[in-house]
Design a protein around this motif. Sequence first.
Motif, mmCIF file in Angstrom:
data_model
loop_
_atom_site.group_PDB
_atom_site.id
_atom_site.type_symbol
_atom_site.label_atom_id
_atom_site.label_comp_id
_atom_site.label_asym_id
_atom_site.label_seq_id
_atom_site.Cartn_x
_atom_site.Cartn_y
_atom_site.Cartn_z
ATOM 1 N N LEU A 124 0.855 -1.190 0.000
ATOM 2 C CA LEU A 124 0.000 0.000 0.000
ATOM 3 C C LEU A 124 0.885 1.233 0.000
ATOM 4 C CD1 LEU A 124 -1.604 0.424 3.551
ATOM 5 C CD2 LEU A 124 0.415 -0.929 3.090
ATOM 6 N N SER A 125 0.288 2.394 -0.248
ATOM 7 C CA SER A 125 1.066 3.623 -0.371
ATOM 8 C C SER A 125 1.490 4.140 0.998
ATOM 9 C CB SER A 125 0.241 4.698 -1.078
ATOM 10 O OG SER A 125 -0.777 5.169 -0.211
ATOM 11 N N PRO A 126 2.515 4.997 1.044
ATOM 12 C CA PRO A 126 2.930 5.589 2.324
ATOM 13 C C PRO A 126 1.799 6.349 3.010
ATOM 14 C CG PRO A 126 4.562 6.030 0.621
ATOM 15 C CD PRO A 126 3.389 5.426 -0.065
ATOM 16 N N GLY A 127 1.028 7.100 2.222
ATOM 17 C CA GLY A 127 -0.080 7.857 2.803
ATOM 18 C C GLY A 127 -1.133 6.952 3.417
ATOM 19 N N GLU A 128 -1.462 5.862 2.730
ATOM 20 C CA GLU A 128 -2.451 4.910 3.253
ATOM 21 C C GLU A 128 -1.940 4.240 4.522
ATOM 22 O OE1 GLU A 128 -4.456 3.497 -1.003
ATOM 23 O OE2 GLU A 128 -2.649 2.518 -0.228
ATOM 24 N N HIS A 129 -0.649 3.907 4.517
ATOM 25 C CA HIS A 129 -0.065 3.261 5.693
ATOM 26 C C HIS A 129 -0.054 4.195 6.893
ATOM 27 C CE1 HIS A 129 2.995 -0.173 6.656
ATOM 28 N NE2 HIS A 129 1.843 -0.319 7.257
ATOM 29 N N ARG A 130 0.273 5.465 6.672
ATOM 30 C CA ARG A 130 0.276 6.447 7.762
ATOM 31 C C ARG A 130 -1.134 6.606 8.327
ATOM 32 N NH1 ARG A 130 3.638 11.831 6.989
ATOM 33 N NH2 ARG A 130 5.220 10.608 8.102
ATOM 34 N N LYS A 131 -2.116 6.617 7.455
ATOM 35 C CA LYS A 131 -3.505 6.732 7.910
ATOM 36 C C LYS A 131 -3.882 5.547 8.785
ATOM 37 C CE LYS A 131 -8.237 7.328 6.217
ATOM 38 N NZ LYS A 131 -9.102 7.410 5.016
ATOM 39 N N GLN A 132 -3.451 4.351 8.395
ATOM 40 C CA GLN A 132 -3.728 3.155 9.195
ATOM 41 C C GLN A 132 -3.094 3.265 10.578
ATOM 42 O OE1 GLN A 132 -2.622 -0.552 7.400
ATOM 43 N NE2 GLN A 132 -4.160 -0.434 5.770
ATOM 44 N N PHE A 133 -1.832 3.709 10.633
ATOM 45 C CA PHE A 133 -1.151 3.845 11.908
ATOM 46 C C PHE A 133 -1.855 4.856 12.802
ATOM 47 C CE2 PHE A 133 2.906 2.479 9.610
ATOM 48 C CZ PHE A 133 2.893 1.201 10.167
ATOM 49 N N ARG A 134 -2.320 5.963 12.217
ATOM 50 C CA ARG A 134 -2.992 6.985 13.022
ATOM 51 C C ARG A 134 -4.306 6.455 13.589
ATOM 52 N NH1 ARG A 134 1.247 8.164 12.778
ATOM 53 N NH2 ARG A 134 2.297 10.030 11.998
ATOM 54 N N GLU A 135 -5.017 5.668 12.801
ATOM 55 C CA GLU A 135 -6.278 5.098 13.267
ATOM 56 C C GLU A 135 -6.061 4.089 14.390
ATOM 57 O OE1 GLU A 135 -7.987 3.568 9.693
ATOM 58 O OE2 GLU A 135 -8.813 5.519 9.072
ATOM 59 N N MET A 136 -4.924 3.394 14.359
ATOM 60 C CA MET A 136 -4.623 2.386 15.383
ATOM 61 C C MET A 136 -4.385 2.997 16.756
ATOM 62 S SD MET A 136 -2.063 -0.097 13.194
ATOM 63 C CE MET A 136 -1.411 -0.868 14.679
ATOM 64 N N ILE A 137 -3.856 4.244 16.784
ATOM 65 C CA ILE A 137 -3.527 4.848 18.081
ATOM 66 C C ILE A 137 -4.605 5.795 18.595
ATOM 67 C CG2 ILE A 137 -1.065 4.641 17.652
ATOM 68 C CD1 ILE A 137 -0.985 7.594 16.935
ATOM 69 N N LYS A 138 -5.703 5.909 17.862
ATOM 70 C CA LYS A 138 -6.783 6.781 18.337
ATOM 71 C C LYS A 138 -7.496 6.159 19.547
ATOM 72 C CE LYS A 138 -7.898 9.247 14.061
ATOM 73 N NZ LYS A 138 -8.906 9.465 13.005
#
Length: 351
Positions: free
Chosen positions: A337-351
Amino acid sequence: MDSANLPPPPDRNPLGDISVLYVCVLLRAAEAEGVNVQDLTNRFQLNEQTLTSPAARISIPRFMRLGHAAIESCGNATLGLRMGALSRPIDAGIAGLAGECASTAGAAIQTLIRYSLLTSRNSRGTPKTEPEKRRLQFYSIRPYNRFNRFVVDSVLGAWTQFLRTVSGQWDVLEKVTIEYPSTGMDELFEGWFRCPVQFGAAMNSVTVRQDLWNQEAMQAQPAMHEKLVLLCDTEMREIQRGWTTGDRVKSLLTPLFRGETPSLETIASKLGVTPWTLQRQLSAEKTSFRKLMDDTRKQLARDYIRETETSLSEIAWLLGFSNPAAMHKAYRRWFGLSPGEHRKQFREMIK
């Protein structure tokens, strides 16, 4: 092996790590600024067992996010200077104690910096001293942003405070240079360091006053200094033990990426071997220079995306890609997946 060339253990964060001794200084400064540090430690999952363990470390990205969160909570953008003011020799571990009982102020700060690897490791480089210029230099951690400026402030501040402690004097510096541009607080910095401060400089450094460099340290104790230096040397040897050629290559790659792809010849030269010998050693370890470079980029890319707010173009530069598109293509190959998509996933995990 010189401490500047020591490789990281393979199981540590590729961006580097730092002792909880410095985390405690950060928390001490945040608390002095009115921050509820219990909320901060809970948020970053720092329990009492971790904070009281002399061997515990956290990743450099986590430390930067912790510092940024503390600054956001207290509103003091110069929290790094507060950290410096509250630093004690013991906060640098055994290296700080060894430095404190050195014969002169110059010998004291050189001891502290020589053994800095005992408490912190950063893939960007290692601090160094230039005794002939009485200059102490902290490596570049560009690009600068609100997550890492405080790190420069805290390091230069801690060195200054250490010199004040061992000398018993307040005015210990001739000048300070800081690599990041001025943030409009020049007078505050000059008041704290009590000397001229140049922003947007070629390096992060402090220059010690000539008379102070050779001044006898207040806690000078030659026998204890010798004993503590021997302990530091022992720990440094333990750090070196058991690392492979591949580990050493990976430790050299990261600071050399920065807008370009390091060559096998460059790395071989830094290791003091011929390119052919390096290839042979890596082959014996069932790896290759190309694989190590790809693996290092992959690890760093994941951590830059997950742990920092660094822009994609800056990450591409830090990883030595010719342009963001090349980094984007490699990232999809690594993670699907793209860097932007991966960053979004990481941010959602720590919410």
